[in-house]
Design a protein around this motif. Structure first.
Motif, short mmCIF file in Angstrom:
data_model
loop_
_atom_site.label_atom_id
_atom_site.label_comp_id
_atom_site.label_asym_id
_atom_site.label_seq_id
_atom_site.Cartn_x
_atom_site.Cartn_y
_atom_site.Cartn_z
N ALA A 145 21.77 -30.24 16.03
CA ALA A 145 22.18 -31.34 15.16
C ALA A 145 21.31 -32.57 15.42
O ALA A 145 20.69 -32.69 16.47
CB ALA A 145 23.64 -31.68 15.38
N HIS A 154 24.97 -27.77 6.35
CA HIS A 154 23.58 -27.71 6.79
C HIS A 154 22.60 -28.11 5.69
O HIS A 154 21.41 -27.80 5.78
CB HIS A 154 23.26 -26.29 7.30
CG HIS A 154 24.09 -25.90 8.47
ND1 HIS A 154 23.83 -26.35 9.75
CD2 HIS A 154 25.20 -25.13 8.57
CE1 HIS A 154 24.74 -25.86 10.57
NE2 HIS A 154 25.59 -25.13 9.88
N TRP A 213 24.33 -31.88 10.93
CA TRP A 213 23.76 -30.62 11.37
C TRP A 213 22.30 -30.48 10.94
O TRP A 213 21.93 -30.94 9.85
CB TRP A 213 24.54 -29.43 10.82
CG TRP A 213 25.91 -29.29 11.40
CD1 TRP A 213 27.10 -29.43 10.75
CD2 TRP A 213 26.24 -28.98 12.75
NE1 TRP A 213 28.15 -29.23 11.61
CE2 TRP A 213 27.66 -28.95 12.85
CE3 TRP A 213 25.48 -28.72 13.90
CZ2 TRP A 213 28.32 -28.68 14.04
CZ3 TRP A 213 26.14 -28.44 15.09
CH2 TRP A 213 27.55 -28.43 15.16
N ASP A 214 21.51 -29.85 11.77
CA ASP A 214 20.16 -29.47 11.40
C ASP A 214 20.24 -28.30 10.41
O ASP A 214 21.32 -27.79 10.11
CB ASP A 214 19.36 -29.10 12.64
CG ASP A 214 17.85 -29.19 12.44
OD1 ASP A 214 17.41 -29.37 11.28
OD2 ASP A 214 17.11 -29.07 13.43
N ARG A 215 19.10 -27.84 9.93
CA ARG A 215 19.07 -26.78 8.91
C ARG A 215 19.75 -25.52 9.44
O ARG A 215 19.83 -25.29 10.66
CB ARG A 215 17.63 -26.48 8.51
CG ARG A 215 16.75 -25.94 9.60
CD ARG A 215 15.27 -26.00 9.22
NE ARG A 215 14.46 -25.29 10.20
CZ ARG A 215 13.89 -24.10 9.99
NH1 ARG A 215 14.02 -23.51 8.81
NH2 ARG A 215 13.19 -23.51 10.93
N ILE A 216 20.25 -24.71 8.53
CA ILE A 216 21.08 -23.57 8.91
C ILE A 216 20.31 -22.58 9.78
O ILE A 216 20.90 -21.93 10.65
CB ILE A 216 21.68 -22.89 7.66
CG1 ILE A 216 22.84 -21.96 8.07
CG2 ILE A 216 20.61 -22.17 6.84
CD1 ILE A 216 23.68 -21.49 6.90
N HIS A 266 19.53 -32.27 6.35
CA HIS A 266 18.90 -32.19 7.67
C HIS A 266 17.51 -32.82 7.73
O HIS A 266 16.90 -32.84 8.79
CB HIS A 266 18.78 -30.72 8.10
CG HIS A 266 18.10 -29.86 7.07
ND1 HIS A 266 16.74 -29.87 6.89
CD2 HIS A 266 18.62 -29.00 6.15
CE1 HIS A 266 16.43 -29.03 5.91
NE2 HIS A 266 17.54 -28.49 5.44
N ASN A 280 20.94 -22.88 13.38
CA ASN A 280 22.34 -22.74 13.79
C ASN A 280 22.75 -21.28 13.59
O ASN A 280 23.09 -20.85 12.48
CB ASN A 280 23.21 -23.69 12.98
CG ASN A 280 22.99 -25.14 13.38
OD1 ASN A 280 23.67 -25.66 14.26
ND2 ASN A 280 22.01 -25.78 12.75
N ALA A 282 25.22 -23.30 3.99
CA ALA A 282 23.84 -23.75 3.80
C ALA A 282 23.78 -24.98 2.90
O ALA A 282 22.98 -25.89 3.12
CB ALA A 282 23.00 -22.63 3.21
N ASP A 286 24.12 -19.15 10.15
CA ASP A 286 23.10 -18.41 9.41
C ASP A 286 23.46 -16.92 9.33
O ASP A 286 23.35 -16.30 8.25
CB ASP A 286 21.75 -18.59 10.12
CG ASP A 286 20.57 -18.18 9.26
OD1 ASP A 286 20.64 -18.33 8.03
OD2 ASP A 286 19.57 -17.71 9.83
#
Length: 270
Positions: A263, A178, A145-148, A181, A151, A174, A155
């Motif tokens: 992601a 996430h 996953w990319d940073r929270i 990332h 998403n 987090a 978040d």
């Protein structure tokens, strides 16, 4: 990451598969299955298979003679995954640690892993094990996953729970799903374990649900976030779900809801 971050027991596997999988995992599982099957592999290893969403997408794409070994460290999740898959003589279900795989060197054409690397206590060791069991020219296909902040629902829920537990907010989403990332770090750790051809693509998709309540239920009951909430005060689980629901309703409305998910999809070869 804490010890509770990897605990998928009790009712969590069922809520995870029935709510979280269609919410955020199915679309990326289809991507991963397509990439894994692209080279017409004769042998595939899946690590950290969870409730089997990739297996359900990948198995129909593999050849009749393909060997497909599906593994997970967590036996309850693996058992649930096997129960969801129809009879298939090509598939072997096996409990295994992705950091210490019980397979010979150069045993597989493809190793795949759907949103599992973030849970590895030692990612370099996990990447090294994947490379060890790959045949020459084999590929390691996985996603994270990319940073929270990229998403939306994760978040929103994390911020909502901080209003319930102001002095010790649950940060599982987090911290772990996430928390890995950084594309430069991913590339560096793969390079350190001998991968020379590394392709990373960031893919945005949309997460949809029939209601805000269903989203809150998915995250609060279908992931180890539940363990974090109950460890603080089990009596506040309902309030936590209510706050999460309210936060999503406030942002997306009372009807069906949709939010961004994002992601990184990685294909690495030695």
């Amino acid at each position: 990451m804490t010890d509770r971050d990897t605990v998928f027991v009790g009712s969590i596997p069922k809520f995870y598969d029935t709510l979280m999988v269609p919410l955020i995992f199915e679309a990326y599982a289809a991507d991963l299955a397509e990439l894994a099957a692209a080279s017409a592999p004769r042998s595939v290893l899946e690590t950290a298979a969870g409730s089997g969403v990739v297996a359900r997408s990948l198995a129909p794409r593999l050849g009749a003679d393909t060997r497909y070994v599906v593994t997970d460290l967590n036996q309850p999740m693996l058992d649930y995954a096997a129960s969801r898959q129809g009879p298939d003589s090509r598939i072997e279900w096996r409990q295994a640690d992705a950091l210490a795989l019980p397979f010979d060197d150069a045993s597989f054409d493809v190793v795949c892993c759907q949103f599992g690397a973030m849970f590895f206590p030692d990612r370099v060791a996990g990447y090294g094990e994947a490379r060890r069991v790959l045949r020459e020219g084999g590929r390691f296909v996985f996603n994270v996953w990319d940073r929270i902040e990229e998403n939306a629902f994760a978040d929103d829920i994390t911020n909502a729970l901080a209003t319930v537990f102001e002095h010790d907010p649950p940060r599982f989403l987090a911290r772990t799903p996430h928390g890995y990332h950084d594309v430069a770090l991913i590339r560096e750790e793969l390079s350190r374990t001998g991968y020379s051809d590394i392709r990373i693509e960031t893919r945005e998709k949309t997460s949809s649900s029939t209601s805000a309540r269903e989203v809150a239920t998915a995250y609060c009951l279908g992931t180890p976030l539940r363990n974090e909430i109950e460890a603080r005060d089990a009596d506040l689980l309902q309030l936590a779900m209510d706050r999460a629901t309210d936060a999503i309703v406030k942002r997306y409305g009372k009807g069906p809801v949709a939010g961004k998910i994002q992601a990184h999809v990685i294909v690495a070869a030695g």
